[in-house]
Write a protein that holds these residues in place. Structure first.
Motif, PDB file in Angstrom:
ATOM      1  N   ALA A   1       0.829  -1.203   0.000  1.00 20.60           N
ATOM      2  CA  ALA A   1       0.000   0.000   0.000  1.00 20.60           C
ATOM      3  C   ALA A   1       0.866   1.258   0.000  1.00 20.60           C
ATOM      4  N   LEU A   2       1.959   1.242   0.752  1.00 23.60           N
ATOM      5  CA  LEU A   2       2.863   2.389   0.760  1.00 23.60           C
ATOM      6  C   LEU A   2       3.515   2.560  -0.608  1.00 23.60           C
ATOM      7  N   VAL A   3       3.918   1.468  -1.228  1.00 20.49           N
ATOM      8  CA  VAL A   3       4.510   1.538  -2.568  1.00 20.49           C
ATOM      9  C   VAL A   3       3.516   2.180  -3.546  1.00 20.49           C
ATOM     10  N   GLU A   4       2.236   1.831  -3.438  1.00 21.49           N
ATOM     11  CA  GLU A   4       1.210   2.421  -4.299  1.00 21.49           C
ATOM     12  C   GLU A   4       1.089   3.920  -4.072  1.00 21.49           C
ATOM     13  N   ARG A   5       1.073   4.341  -2.803  1.00 16.58           N
ATOM     14  CA  ARG A   5       0.965   5.779  -2.491  1.00 16.58           C
ATOM     15  C   ARG A   5       2.196   6.543  -2.992  1.00 16.58           C
ATOM     16  N   ILE A   6       3.372   5.932  -2.869  1.00 26.76           N
ATOM     17  CA  ILE A   6       4.596   6.563  -3.375  1.00 26.76           C
ATOM     18  C   ILE A   6       4.491   6.739  -4.887  1.00 26.76           C
ATOM     19  N   ALA A   7       4.033   5.721  -5.587  1.00 29.34           N
ATOM     20  CA  ALA A   7       3.886   5.800  -7.047  1.00 29.34           C
ATOM     21  C   ALA A   7       2.918   6.914  -7.432  1.00 29.34           C
ATOM     22  N   GLU A   8       1.832   7.060  -6.684  1.00 27.88           N
ATOM     23  CA  GLU A   8       0.880   8.140  -6.964  1.00 27.88           C
ATOM     24  C   GLU A   8       1.551   9.502  -6.847  1.00 27.88           C
ATOM     25  N   ARG A   9       2.269   9.724  -5.750  1.00 25.98           N
ATOM     26  CA  ARG A   9       2.910  11.029  -5.535  1.00 25.98           C
ATOM     27  C   ARG A   9       3.989  11.295  -6.572  1.00 25.98           C
ATOM     28  N   ARG A  10       4.747  10.267  -6.930  1.00 29.86           N
ATOM     29  CA  ARG A  10       5.788  10.438  -7.947  1.00 29.86           C
ATOM     30  C   ARG A  10       5.170  10.757  -9.303  1.00 29.86           C
ATOM     31  N   ALA A  11       3.924  10.329  -9.525  1.00 31.25           N
ATOM     32  CA  ALA A  11       3.205  10.624 -10.768  1.00 31.25           C
ATOM     33  C   ALA A  11       2.512  11.983 -10.704  1.00 31.25           C
ATOM     34  N   GLY A  12       2.606  12.643  -9.557  1.00 30.14           N
ATOM     35  CA  GLY A  12       2.009  13.970  -9.416  1.00 30.14           C
ATOM     36  C   GLY A  12       0.551  13.959  -9.005  1.00 30.14           C
ATOM     37  N   VAL A  13       0.065  12.811  -8.560  1.00 23.99           N
ATOM     38  CA  VAL A  13      -1.314  12.720  -8.086  1.00 23.99           C
ATOM     39  C   VAL A  13      -1.306  12.157  -6.668  1.00 23.99           C
ATOM     40  N   GLY A  14      -2.467  12.021  -6.094  1.00 19.19           N
ATOM     41  CA  GLY A  14      -2.547  11.482  -4.732  1.00 19.19           C
ATOM     42  C   GLY A  14      -2.377  12.580  -3.702  1.00 19.19           C
ATOM     43  N   ASP A  15      -2.779  12.278  -2.511  1.00 17.14           N
ATOM     44  CA  ASP A  15      -2.774  13.225  -1.400  1.00 17.14           C
ATOM     45  C   ASP A  15      -1.509  13.025  -0.557  1.00 17.14           C
ATOM     46  N   PRO A  16      -0.697  14.067  -0.389  1.00 13.12           N
ATOM     47  CA  PRO A  16       0.512  13.924   0.429  1.00 13.12           C
ATOM     48  C   PRO A  16       0.205  13.471   1.855  1.00 13.12           C
ATOM     49  N   ARG A  17      -0.923  13.914   2.412  1.00 20.71           N
ATOM     50  CA  ARG A  17      -1.285  13.492   3.768  1.00 20.71           C
ATOM     51  C   ARG A  17      -1.606  12.007   3.816  1.00 20.71           C
ATOM     52  N   ALA A  18      -2.218  11.486   2.744  1.00 20.15           N
ATOM     53  CA  ALA A  18      -2.502  10.051   2.682  1.00 20.15           C
ATOM     54  C   ALA A  18      -1.202   9.265   2.605  1.00 20.15           C
ATOM     55  N   LEU A  19      -0.212   9.815   1.912  1.00 22.60           N
ATOM     56  CA  LEU A  19       1.097   9.159   1.818  1.00 22.60           C
ATOM     57  C   LEU A  19       1.748   9.068   3.197  1.00 22.60           C
ATOM     58  N   VAL A  20       1.746  10.157   3.933  1.00 29.94           N
ATOM     59  CA  VAL A  20       2.319  10.150   5.285  1.00 29.94           C
ATOM     60  C   VAL A  20       1.522   9.212   6.182  1.00 29.94           C
ATOM     61  N   GLY A  21       0.209   9.231   6.058  1.00 35.60           N
ATOM     62  CA  GLY A  21      -0.622   8.322   6.843  1.00 35.60           C
ATOM     63  C   GLY A  21      -0.312   6.865   6.542  1.00 35.60           C
ATOM     64  N   GLU A  22      -0.063   6.569   5.270  1.00 32.34           N
ATOM     65  CA  GLU A  22       0.269   5.190   4.907  1.00 32.34           C
ATOM     66  C   GLU A  22       1.611   4.781   5.492  1.00 32.34           C
ATOM     67  N   LEU A  23       2.601   5.702   5.455  1.00 31.15           N
ATOM     68  CA  LEU A  23       3.877   5.398   6.103  1.00 31.15           C
ATOM     69  C   LEU A  23       3.664   5.105   7.584  1.00 31.15           C
ATOM     70  N   ARG A  24       2.850   5.914   8.242  1.00 27.74           N
ATOM     71  CA  ARG A  24       2.612   5.729   9.674  1.00 27.74           C
ATOM     72  C   ARG A  24       2.031   4.351   9.981  1.00 27.74           C
ATOM     73  N   ARG A  25       1.189   3.815   9.080  1.00 29.16           N
ATOM     74  CA  ARG A  25       0.553   2.505   9.294  1.00 29.16           C
ATOM     75  C   ARG A  25       1.430   1.327   8.882  1.00 29.16           C
ATOM     76  N   THR A  26       2.416   1.567   8.031  1.00 31.56           N
ATOM     77  CA  THR A  26       3.185   0.492   7.412  1.00 31.56           C
ATOM     78  C   THR A  26       4.291  -0.031   8.321  1.00 31.56           C
ATOM     79  N   LEU A  27       4.511  -1.342   8.263  1.00 34.50           N
ATOM     80  CA  LEU A  27       5.669  -1.952   8.900  1.00 34.50           C
ATOM     81  C   LEU A  27       6.854  -1.757   7.959  1.00 34.50           C
ATOM     82  N   VAL A  28       7.900  -1.119   8.458  1.00 32.49           N
ATOM     83  CA  VAL A  28       9.075  -0.768   7.662  1.00 32.49           C
ATOM     84  C   VAL A  28      10.276  -1.557   8.182  1.00 32.49           C
ATOM     85  N   LEU A  29      11.038  -2.140   7.268  1.00 32.91           N
ATOM     86  CA  LEU A  29      12.249  -2.875   7.619  1.00 32.91           C
ATOM     87  C   LEU A  29      13.420  -1.903   7.622  1.00 32.91           C
TER      88      LEU A  29
END
Length: 143
Positions: A6-34
């Motif tokens: 899900a985080l990878v999808e949100r990153i792709a959206e932002r890199r494409a110039g679409v998507g909500d930056p707050r949703a991207l940060v929210g997704e990072l907050r929810r994601t398990l990161v190695l």
């Protein structure tokens, strides 16, 4: 949610110039990161006056990073074992970053040139007390 896909999808959206930056940060907050270990601590890199904690959305992204590091380190790097810890993104942003006592952010999937994303130490991403822009005009403390 909370999976890396899900985080990878949100990153792709932002890199494409679409998507909500707050949703991207929210997704990072929810994601398990190695986050790999380096010399007894978390793997970090310094760039632009910021200490970046390097995190990965899954073991495949971490493996790509390990392969890149092996090229940089030479022949000895190919046999290196990569241990890592798993953190919820919220813990990285709310606890780990402030404890570093220097301007710090999170760099996700840094070995993926078309899929990486930086989460800098600014208001809205890290706690205001450690945000680099908290005292500048337009920063959170001015509101």
């Amino acid at each position: 949610m909370g999976d890396g896909a899900a985080l990878v999808e949100r990153i792709a959206e932002r890199r494409a110039g679409v998507g909500d930056p707050r949703a991207l940060v929210g997704e990072l907050r929810r994601t398990l990161v190695l986050v790999p270990f380096d010399r007894g601590g978390l793997w970090t890199a310094e760039f632009g006056g910021v200490r970046w904690v390097c995190g990965f959305t899954d073991e495949a992204a971490l493996a790509r990073f390990a392969e890149e590091r092996a090229v940089v380190e030479g022949a000895g790097g190919t046999s290196r074992s990569w241990e890592y810890a798993t953190f919820r993104g919220a813990r990285l942003l709310d606890e780990i970053i402030p404890a570093m006592a220097v301007p710090a952010g999170v760099a996700v999937n840094v070995a993926d040139p078309d899929g990486s994303m930086l989460f800098p130490p600014v208001v809205g991403i890290v706690p205001d007390a450690v945000a680099a822009d908290a005292d500048v005009p337009g920063g959170e403390k001015d509101r």
